[in-house]
Design a protein around this motif. Structure first.
Motif, mmCIF file in Angstrom:
data_model
loop_
_atom_site.group_PDB
_atom_site.id
_atom_site.type_symbol
_atom_site.label_atom_id
_atom_site.label_comp_id
_atom_site.label_asym_id
_atom_site.label_seq_id
_atom_site.Cartn_x
_atom_site.Cartn_y
_atom_site.Cartn_z
ATOM 1 N N MET A 1 1.176 -0.981 0.048
ATOM 2 C CA MET A 1 -0.111 0.044 0.227
ATOM 3 C C MET A 1 0.884 1.483 0.227
ATOM 4 S SD MET A 1 -3.320 1.184 -0.495
ATOM 5 C CE MET A 1 -4.329 0.081 -0.217
ATOM 6 N N LEU A 2 1.648 0.852 1.053
ATOM 7 C CA LEU A 2 2.917 2.340 0.669
ATOM 8 C C LEU A 2 3.527 2.045 -0.632
ATOM 9 C CD1 LEU A 2 4.644 2.105 4.551
ATOM 10 C CD2 LEU A 2 3.115 4.030 3.703
ATOM 11 N N VAL A 3 3.455 1.922 -1.011
ATOM 12 C CA VAL A 3 4.355 1.629 -2.289
ATOM 13 C C VAL A 3 3.608 2.392 -3.145
ATOM 14 C CG1 VAL A 3 5.014 1.303 -4.786
ATOM 15 C CG2 VAL A 3 6.365 -0.542 -2.736
ATOM 16 N N ILE A 4 2.558 1.901 -3.876
ATOM 17 C CA ILE A 4 1.063 2.959 -3.987
ATOM 18 C C ILE A 4 1.009 3.792 -4.416
ATOM 19 C CG2 ILE A 4 -0.885 2.063 -5.011
ATOM 20 C CD1 ILE A 4 -1.445 -0.651 -4.945
ATOM 21 N N ILE A 5 1.052 4.835 -2.612
ATOM 22 C CA ILE A 5 0.781 5.979 -1.929
ATOM 23 C C ILE A 5 2.127 6.966 -2.105
ATOM 24 C CG2 ILE A 5 0.665 7.056 -0.602
ATOM 25 C CD1 ILE A 5 -1.188 5.329 1.646
ATOM 26 N N GLY A 6 2.581 5.644 -2.428
ATOM 27 C CA GLY A 6 4.318 6.571 -2.724
ATOM 28 C C GLY A 6 4.174 7.109 -4.004
ATOM 29 N N TYR A 7 3.894 6.031 -5.010
ATOM 30 C CA TYR A 7 3.597 6.679 -6.699
ATOM 31 C C TYR A 7 3.101 7.394 -6.769
ATOM 32 C CZ TYR A 7 6.690 2.451 -7.964
ATOM 33 O OH TYR A 7 7.726 1.892 -7.549
ATOM 34 N N VAL A 8 1.546 7.813 -6.332
ATOM 35 C CA VAL A 8 0.452 8.578 -6.386
ATOM 36 C C VAL A 8 0.744 9.716 -5.987
ATOM 37 C CG1 VAL A 8 -1.685 8.746 -5.550
ATOM 38 C CG2 VAL A 8 -1.332 6.779 -6.145
ATOM 39 N N VAL A 9 2.231 10.104 -5.098
ATOM 40 C CA VAL A 9 2.450 10.851 -4.623
ATOM 41 C C VAL A 9 3.306 11.996 -5.737
ATOM 42 C CG1 VAL A 9 3.887 12.888 -2.951
ATOM 43 C CG2 VAL A 9 2.391 11.086 -2.344
ATOM 44 N N VAL A 10 4.710 11.090 -6.161
ATOM 45 C CA VAL A 10 5.032 11.331 -6.990
ATOM 46 C C VAL A 10 4.634 11.624 -8.186
ATOM 47 C CG1 VAL A 10 6.930 10.265 -8.306
ATOM 48 C CG2 VAL A 10 7.147 9.818 -6.638
ATOM 49 N N LEU A 11 3.766 10.714 -8.579
ATOM 50 C CA LEU A 11 2.522 11.400 -10.058
ATOM 51 C C LEU A 11 1.930 12.790 -9.612
ATOM 52 C CD1 LEU A 11 1.739 7.872 -10.770
ATOM 53 C CD2 LEU A 11 3.381 9.699 -12.279
ATOM 54 N N GLY A 12 1.524 13.052 -8.948
ATOM 55 C CA GLY A 12 0.746 13.745 -8.279
ATOM 56 C C GLY A 12 2.232 15.096 -8.394
ATOM 57 N N SER A 13 2.874 15.282 -7.598
ATOM 58 C CA SER A 13 3.742 16.175 -7.152
ATOM 59 C C SER A 13 3.959 16.973 -8.737
ATOM 60 C CB SER A 13 4.798 15.994 -5.873
ATOM 61 O OG SER A 13 3.919 15.375 -4.869
ATOM 62 N N VAL A 14 4.802 16.033 -9.040
ATOM 63 C CA VAL A 14 5.463 16.306 -10.624
ATOM 64 C C VAL A 14 4.611 16.339 -11.715
ATOM 65 C CG1 VAL A 14 7.369 15.055 -12.722
ATOM 66 C CG2 VAL A 14 7.884 14.840 -9.861
ATOM 67 N N PHE A 15 3.338 16.035 -11.970
ATOM 68 C CA PHE A 15 2.817 16.453 -13.115
ATOM 69 C C PHE A 15 1.801 16.751 -12.983
ATOM 70 C CE2 PHE A 15 3.810 11.616 -14.509
ATOM 71 C CZ PHE A 15 4.984 12.085 -15.872
ATOM 72 N N GLY A 16 1.258 17.414 -11.297
ATOM 73 C CA GLY A 16 0.465 18.352 -11.026
ATOM 74 C C GLY A 16 0.889 19.451 -10.949
ATOM 75 N N GLY A 17 2.073 20.062 -10.888
ATOM 76 C CA GLY A 17 3.004 21.230 -10.492
ATOM 77 C C GLY A 17 3.008 21.251 -11.757
#
Length: 284
Positions: A1-17
């Motif tokens: 679960m932490l792996v998935i959450i981490g990936y979501v944060v990475v994608l959200g931060s990079v592409f969202g920014g």
């Protein structure tokens, strides 16, 4: 679960920014760049590793999406098992555990502890050294040296997959540069096209470098660190067994030998003295 959450944060931060800054996400979707980076890295993975390392990596990969199997409950089962085995030895003699050692899957003692019995490496480690103890004529120092060598070998093997993944991550930025250079080559051969189209080609080329770095440090590299942590956790189990058996060889009572093993465990997973004592009593 932490792996998935981490990936979501990475994608959200990079592409969202990027999107919040006014960038167009569609410009980042470059399947051919992903093909060059991913395909090149995969090819290098097969070239740079032997079959043992490749099999170990694919074997360990599913564990990345699972939590740690080494919890306080697991260690309490281990300590209770060791206490019961050594207690039987103390009361009935070394030969009394011969059947438990030879066929642990049929042993009434091992069957009480399914979490331990399901890990055949741990069971093999316990039974091998108990078998040596049954044979007699023991030298505690020699046994300790042998245990250290075996634990080191196990730890080295457990780290193979993390080293493989780490090297894979290290190479991805370079493959990103390769993809970017290929894009630049394509751009340079198209210098006659309108400036707007030329700008698009340059942007597509730069995406290669971006994807190589993002995949390396945001996705693949953290997996290597996670596998290394899991390997470190696995070694702690063997160290605890080693300490318990050596304490028994040096003449300590089972309760004290188990206490020695308890002190070896990480503080986050270590049961309290009274907690472990109550658990052992319940299992007997």
């Amino acid at each position: 679960m932490l792996v998935i959450i981490g990936y979501v944060v990475v994608l959200g931060s990079v592409f969202g920014g990027f999107a919040m800054a006014g960038g167009h996400l569609g410009a980042l979707w470059q399947p051919l760049e992903l093909l060059m980076i991913g395909g090149g890295a995969l090819g290098a993975f097969f070239v740079g590793n032997n079959m043992k390392a490749i099999k170990a990596t694919f074997k360990d990969a599913p564990s990345l999406l699972k939590g740690s199997k080494y919890s306080k409950e697991t260690y309490m089962e281990l300590m209770a098992l060791m206490y019961e085995l050594l207690g039987k030895v103390r009361k009935e003699g070394m030969m009394s555990i011969e059947g438990d050692v030879e066929k642990p899957e049929e042993s009434p003692i091992f069957s009480k502890y399914p979490k331990i019995l399901s890990d055949h490496h741990v069971v093999e480690f316990i039974t091998d050294y108990l078998r040596i103890m049954v044979s007699g004529n023991l030298n505690a120092m020699e046994i300790e040296n042998l245990m250290d060598v075996e634990i080191e070998t196990h730890h080295h093997e457990a780290l193979v997959s993390s080293h493989v993944i780490a090297k894979l991550a290290d190479g991805m930025p370079a493959f990103g540069i390769v993809a970017a250079v290929m894009g630049v080559v394509h751009t340079m051969e198209s210098v006659g096209i309108p400036p707007a189209e030329l700008g698009m080609l340059i942007a597509h080329a730069l995406v290669g470098t971006f994807l190589g770095i993002l995949l390396a440090y945001g996705f693949v590299g953290p997996l290597a660190a996670l596998l290394e942590q899991k390997a470190e956790e696995g070694s702690k189990m063997y160290q605890a067994i080693k300490v318990v058996l050596l304490a028994n060889l040096n003449g300590y009572a089972p309760a004290m030998a188990v206490e020695f093993g308890r002190k070896v465990l990480n503080s986050t997973d270590r049961p309290g003295f009274a907690e472990l004592e109550d658990h052992v009593k319940q299992k007997r």
